[in-house]
Design an enzyme around this catalytic site. Structure first.
Site, mmCIF file in Angstrom:
data_model
loop_
_atom_site.group_PDB
_atom_site.id
_atom_site.type_symbol
_atom_site.label_atom_id
_atom_site.label_comp_id
_atom_site.label_asym_id
_atom_site.label_seq_id
_atom_site.Cartn_x
_atom_site.Cartn_y
_atom_site.Cartn_z
ATOM 1 C CD GLN A 110 -3.010 1.079 2.205
ATOM 2 O OE1 GLN A 110 -2.628 1.287 3.344
ATOM 3 N NE2 GLN A 110 -4.285 0.878 1.903
ATOM 4 C CE1 TYR A 184 -4.715 8.543 6.661
ATOM 5 C CE2 TYR A 184 -6.530 7.081 6.121
ATOM 6 C CZ TYR A 184 -5.504 7.460 6.975
ATOM 7 O OH TYR A 184 -5.281 6.766 8.134
ATOM 8 C CB CYS A 386 -4.980 -8.783 18.666
ATOM 9 S SG CYS A 386 -6.666 -9.401 18.821
HETATM 10 C C1 LIG Z 1 -4.606 -1.117 13.452
HETATM 11 C C2 LIG Z 1 -5.208 -0.754 12.146
HETATM 12 C C3 LIG Z 1 -4.443 -0.087 11.196
HETATM 13 C C4 LIG Z 1 -4.999 0.216 9.955
HETATM 14 N N1 LIG Z 1 -4.207 0.807 9.002
HETATM 15 C C5 LIG Z 1 -4.693 0.980 7.747
HETATM 16 C C6 LIG Z 1 -3.845 1.433 6.700
HETATM 17 O O1 LIG Z 1 -2.643 1.666 6.873
HETATM 18 N N2 LIG Z 1 -4.403 1.601 5.467
HETATM 19 C C7 LIG Z 1 -5.726 1.331 5.222
HETATM 20 O O2 LIG Z 1 -6.167 1.482 4.080
HETATM 21 N N3 LIG Z 1 -6.541 0.877 6.194
HETATM 22 C C8 LIG Z 1 -6.062 0.685 7.444
HETATM 23 N N4 LIG Z 1 -6.876 0.162 8.424
HETATM 24 C C9 LIG Z 1 -8.294 -0.177 8.109
HETATM 25 C C10 LIG Z 1 -8.467 -1.668 7.812
HETATM 26 O O3 LIG Z 1 -7.824 -2.023 6.616
HETATM 27 C C11 LIG Z 1 -9.958 -2.061 7.716
HETATM 28 O O4 LIG Z 1 -10.530 -1.407 6.626
HETATM 29 C C12 LIG Z 1 -10.754 -1.752 8.975
HETATM 30 O O5 LIG Z 1 -10.076 -2.235 10.112
HETATM 31 C C13 LIG Z 1 -12.145 -2.383 8.931
HETATM 32 O O6 LIG Z 1 -12.078 -3.751 8.657
HETATM 33 P P1 LIG Z 1 -12.207 -4.886 9.806
HETATM 34 O O7 LIG Z 1 -13.532 -4.684 10.461
HETATM 35 O O8 LIG Z 1 -12.101 -6.164 9.061
HETATM 36 O O9 LIG Z 1 -11.095 -4.649 10.760
HETATM 37 C C14 LIG Z 1 -6.344 -0.134 9.672
HETATM 38 C C15 LIG Z 1 -7.095 -0.790 10.648
HETATM 39 C C16 LIG Z 1 -6.543 -1.111 11.871
HETATM 40 C C17 LIG Z 1 -7.372 -1.855 12.883
HETATM 41 S S1 SF4 Z 2 -10.584 -4.780 17.710
HETATM 42 FE FE1 SF4 Z 2 -10.337 -6.935 17.276
HETATM 43 S S2 SF4 Z 2 -8.274 -7.011 16.449
HETATM 44 FE FE2 SF4 Z 2 -8.405 -5.061 17.504
HETATM 45 S S3 SF4 Z 2 -7.710 -5.501 19.570
HETATM 46 FE FE3 SF4 Z 2 -9.927 -5.737 19.628
HETATM 47 S S4 SF4 Z 2 -10.207 -7.927 19.274
HETATM 48 FE FE4 SF4 Z 2 -8.126 -7.479 18.604
#
Ligand SMILES: Cc1cc2nc3c(=O)[nH]c(=O)nc-3n(C[C@H](O)[C@H](O)[C@H](O)COP(=O)(O)O)c2cc1C
Ligand code: SF4
Length: 668
Positions: A110, A184, A386
Site C-alpha cells: 500500500q 486521507y 490484539c
Molecule cells: C490497526 C489498524 C491499522 C490500519 N491501518 C490501515 C492502513 O494503513 N491503510 C488502510 O487502508 N486501512 C487501514 N486500516 C483499516 C483496515 O484495513 C480495515 O478497513 C478496517 O479495520 C475495517 O475492517 P475490519 O472490520 O475487518 O477490521 C487499519 C485498521 C486497523 C485496525
Molecule cells: S478490535 Fe479486534 S483485532 Fe483489535 S484488539 Fe480488539 S479484538 Fe483485537
C-alpha cells in the site's frame, strides 16, 4: 471443503494477478521500529506477522501504508519512504515476499499520499498540507492546512510511479493506492467540501479526481499495464460537517461524498486504470464507518459497497466487520461483491480462512471490535497487537511451546483471565482443572457482554468454553475454593484469577432499593425505572446509559472528572461513536459532578454551581472495581508457585486479563 462457503474459495483476478480465494487482508499500518526497518521494509517480526496470516490461508495481503516521498509528513526518526531507500528495501523485502508466495498468497504494497488534514499534530508540524488553504486539522482544528502547489502534486505523482516500480522489483504482486478513502489526502482532493481549488485539480468532479487518476496512469506507464494497481476507496463519507459523523440510520445532509456522486467516482477510477476497488465507507470525521467499533452493526459497509459494484466491472472488495462467514460467503456467492476484506478478524484469528474452509466456524476466535490492542495502541505509539490474541506482531516470541514437564495446574476463577490461563496451560500439555464459584464461566465479562450490541463478546465466551472443552480442561462450577481444597488437590502450579469487586460509594442512601450496581443492571437482575441516573462516565457507565437510552429511558450520566470516557487505551473511533450515540439518544451528561446522596425518587449531586436534585427512579453505580485477592493472600505460601493474575492482581480491561494470563501460562 465445506460447500456452504465455497464461494469464498474460488480464485479471482485483479487485473492479471490471480488470487487463490476471495479473502483479502486489508491494510493495517504497523510503524514501530521493532516491526519496520529504517528503510520501510518489514523486520523479521513484522514479516512473520504477515507470514502467519498467509499460513492461515488468506488469498491476498495488502501491507500497511508506505510513504512515497519525504517532503511532507515525515515520520520522526524514520526514513519510511520507498523511494529513498530502494536498494535495501528491495533486498530486505525478499524474506517477506518469498515466504508469502510459498503459501500461494499474493501480496501488494500500500503506497500512501499521506494524511493532509487528518495528520496527527506530530506528522504535520512545520508544514500542514491539504488540497486547499485553511482546511482545519481533524485532531486540532486550530491547525489550518495550506494548499499543495501543482509542482508538489506532480512530485507526488512521480514518486508514486517510482515507488511502484521499486515494489515491483522487490517482488510484490502489485500496489494499492492509499487512499480515496477515510478522508486521507487523496480523498480530500476528490470531495468538494475539502477541495476548493480553482486550477485543474479542483472544481469539476473530473478535476477533483485528476490527482488519483494521474497516479495510476503514471504507475501503469512506468510498470506496464499488467502491473495491478488497486485503490482504497470509501463509497460514502457519512459526514454532517467537519468532525461530525452521521450515525447509521440517522437522517442528514451529506457534507462529503454521497452515493450518487460515488457511482461516478467509481467509474472514473476504473476508466483511469485502477484494477480493483478495496472499499468501505467513512472519513476521519465519521471514523466509526472506516474503523467500526462494537456499536456498529456487522457488515456495516456492505449495503453501500454492493450498490457501487453495479457501476463498475473491476473487482470490488468490501471491508468493515465482514467476519461473519455466512454473510461473507452469501455476499460473494450472490455477486454483490467479489471478495471480502478482513483486517482485525485476521489479528484475532490468523486461521480464519482455513477454519472457514474446513467449516470449523465455532473454532474461530472472534474479534470483539474493541480496538484496544490494535488501533488504539498504534495511536499511542506502541506496537500493534490484539486484545484477544497477544501473539500478534510477536509470533515467534509468543509461540506456545509444548511443556517438557507435564504439571497439575489448578486455575481458580472462571472469568476470561482464568479461562485464558487454563487454555494456554492445556494447549502446552499440562493437566488443568478450573474452579469457578458461580454456575457459569465468564466472570464479569458475562455482564459486559450482555447488551445486544455485544454479540462478539458473547461469541468470545462461547469460544473459550469450546476451547476448554476440546482441550479436556476439567471444569468445576459452583465450587468455592478454600485453602483446604487447594491442599487436597496437590497442584504443581496455581493460578488465582478471582477477579474484582465493585466499589461502593460512601454516600447516604447508597444501600437504597433504587440503587443498582452496573453488573446487576447489565444482567437485568433488578428492574430499571424510566428515569435513570448513571453514576460514573467511564466505558461501563456510558455503555449502560446508551443501552438504556436507546430503549427509551431518560438517562443522566454524572461524572466527577471534567469529561466522560477518560479511559486509558480507549480508541477514538469507539469513543467518538459512543459520544455521538449518547447525544443522539438525548442522554444528559453532567461532568465535574459527584453524587452526594440518594433518596427514593431522586439523587442529590454536587456540581460546580452547588447542590442539585435530579429525579431518578433508578440509580446505577458504575464507579469501578477493586481487586479481590483475599484467597491469594491465604494460599500464596502454600509451597507451590501461586500466580495472581488479571483483575485480582490489578483491575484492567479484557486485554489486560488475557495478556496477563497468556504471559504467565506460556512460561510454566
Ligand atoms: C490497526 C489498524 C491499522 C490500519 N491501518 C490501515 C492502513 O494503513 N491503510 C488502510 O487502508 N486501512 C487501514 N486500516 C483499516 C483496515 O484495513 C480495515 O478497513 C478496517 O479495520 C475495517 O475492517 P475490519 O472490520 O475487518 O477490521 C487499519 C485498521 C486497523 C485496525
Ligand atoms: S478490535 Fe479486534 S483485532 Fe483489535 S484488539 Fe480488539 S479484538 Fe483485537
Amino acid at each position: 471443503m465445506n460447500t456452504e462457503f465455497e464461494s469464498l474459495f474460488k480464485p479471482m483476478k485483479i487485473g492479471k494477478m490471480e488470487v487463490k480465494n476471495r479473502i483479502v487482508m486489508t491494510a493495517m499500518g504497523i510503524h514501530s521500529h521493532r516491526l519496520v526497518n529504517e528503510d520501510g521494509s518489514y523486520s523479521l517480526d513484522g514479516a512473520n506477522y504477515f507470514i502467519e496470516r498467509a499460513k492461515g490461508g488468506v488469498g491476498l495481503i495488502v501491507t500497511g501504508a508506505m510513504q512515497v516521498q519525504d517532503w511532507f509528513e515525515r515520520v520522526p526518526g524514520s526514513a519510511h519512504n520507498i523511494n529513498k531507500v530502494a536498494d535495501t528495501y528491495i533486498k530486505n523485502s525478499k524474506y517477506l515476499v518469498d515466504n508469502i508466495h510459498s503459501y500461494g498468497t499474493k501480496i501488494v504494497v500500500q503506497l500512501t499520499a499521506g494524511s493532509g488534514r487528518t495528520a496527527p499534530q506530530w506528522l504535520c508540524e512545520g508544514d500542514a498540507i491539504a488540497p486547499s488553504d485553511d482546511l482545519p486539522n481533524v485532531w486540532n482544528p486550530a491547525i489550518r492546512h495550506r494548499a499543495l502547489t501543482i509542482p508538489e502534486i506532480q512530485h507526488y505523482i512521480e514518486c508514486f510511479a517510482n515507488g511502484a516500480a521499486i515494489a515491483k522489483e522487490a517482488g510484490f504482486d502489485g500496489v494499492e493506492i492509499h487512499a480515496v478513502h477515510e478522508g486521507y489526502l487523496l480523498d480530500q482532493f476528490t470531495m468538494s467540501c475539502t477541495n476548493k481549488r480553482t486550477d485543474k485539480y479542483g472544481g469539476s468532479l473530473e478535476n477533483r479526481l485528476r490527482f488519483p487518476c494521474e497516479i495510476v496512469q503514471a504507475i501503469k506507464a512506468k510498470c506496464g499495464n499488467d502491473f495491478p494497481v488497486m485503490v482504497r476507496y470509501s463509497v460514502r463519507s457519512y459526514m454532517k460537517g467537519f468532525n461530525k459523523g452521521a450515525l447509521p440510520g440517522e437522517e442528514f445532509e451529506e457534507f462529503g461524498r454521497d452515493l450518487e456522486e460515488s457511482t461516478k467516482v467509481a467509474k472514473i477510477l476504473e476508466e483511469a486504470g485502477y484494477d480493483a476497488l478495496d472499499a468501505d465507507n467513512g472519513t476521519y470525521d465519521s471514523w466509526y464507518w472506516s474503523h467500526p467499533p462494537v456499536y456498529m452493526p456487522k457488515a456495516c459497509n456492505l449495503k453501500d459497497v454492493k450498490y457501487i459494484k453495479k457501476f463498475v466491472n473491476i473487482p470490488v472488495i468490501c471491508a468493515g466487520r465482514m467476519d461473519d462467514p455466512y454473510t461473507a460467503a452469501d455476499a460473494v456467492a450472490s455477486g454483490e461483491i467479489d471478495a471480502v476484506g478482513l483486517a482485525r478478524p485476521l489479528l484475532a484469528d490468523p486461521e480464519w480462512p482455513a477454519k472457514v474452509q474446513r467449516g470449523d466456524i465455532e473454532d474461530i476466535r472472534p474479534c470483539i471490535a474493541c480496538h484496544n490492542g490494535c488501533l488504539a495502541r498504534i495511536f499511542e505509539g506502541k506496537d500493534m497487537c490484539c486484545a484477544v490474541n497477544p501473539a500478534v506482531c510477536r509470533e515467534k516470541a509468543y509461540e506456545l511451546k509444548p511443556t517438557k514437564e507435564k504439571k497439575n495446574v489448578v486455575v481458580i476463577g472462571g472469568g476470561i483471565g482464568g479461562m485464558e490461563a487454563a487454555r494456554v496451560s492445556a494447549l502446552r500439555g499440562h493437566n488443568v482443572s478450573l474452579y469457578e464459584k458461580s454456575e457459569e464461566l465468564g466472570g464479569v465479562f458475562i455482564a459486559a457482554a450482555a447488551p445486544d450490541f455485544k454479540e462478539s463478546d458473547k461469541e468470545l465466551i462461547k469460544w473459550y468454553k469450546l476451547q476448554l472443552n476440546k482441550l479436556g480442561v476439567k471444569i468445576h462450577l459452583n465450587t468455592e475454593v478454600t485453602p483446604d481444597l487447594v491442599t487436597s488437590l496437590h497442584p504443581d502450579e496455581i493460578f488465582v484469577a478471582t477477579g474484582s469487586k465493585a466499589k461502593k460509594l460512601p454516600v447516604p442512601g447508597i444501600d437504597g432499593k433504587n440503587v443498582v450496581t452496573a453488573i446487576d443492571a447489565l444482567l437485568k437482575k433488578k428492574p430499571i425505572g424510566n428515569k435513570v441516573v448513571v453514576v460514573g462516565g467511564g466505558l461501563t457507565g456510558c455503555e449502560i446509559a446508551y443501552d438504556l437510552a436507546k430503549d427509551g429511558k431518560q438517562v443522566t450520566i454524572i461524572e466527577v472528572l471534567d469529561d466522560i470516557l477518560k479511559v486509558k487505551g480507549l480508541c477514538a473511533a469507539n469513543a467518538n461513536m459512543l459520544r455521538e450515540l449518547l447525544a443522539y439518544y438525548n442522554v444528559e451528561v453532567l461532568v465535574n459532578t459527584s453524587l452526594s446522596a440518594v433518596t427514593e425518587g431522586s439523587v442529590t449531586v454536587k456540581t460546580a454551581d452547588g447542590l442539585k436534585n435530579i429525579e431518578a427512579d433508578t440509580v446505577i453505580t458504575a464507579v469501578g472495581y477493586n481487586s479481590d485477592n483475599r484467597l491469594y493472600e491465604q494460599i500464596k505460601d502454600c509451597g507451590v508457585p501461586v500466580h495472581l493474575i488479571g483483575d485480582a492482581k490489578q483491575v484492567s480491561n479484557l486485554m489486560g486479563a488475557i495478556w496477563d494470563a497468556y504471559e504467565v501460562a506460556m512460561t510454566i
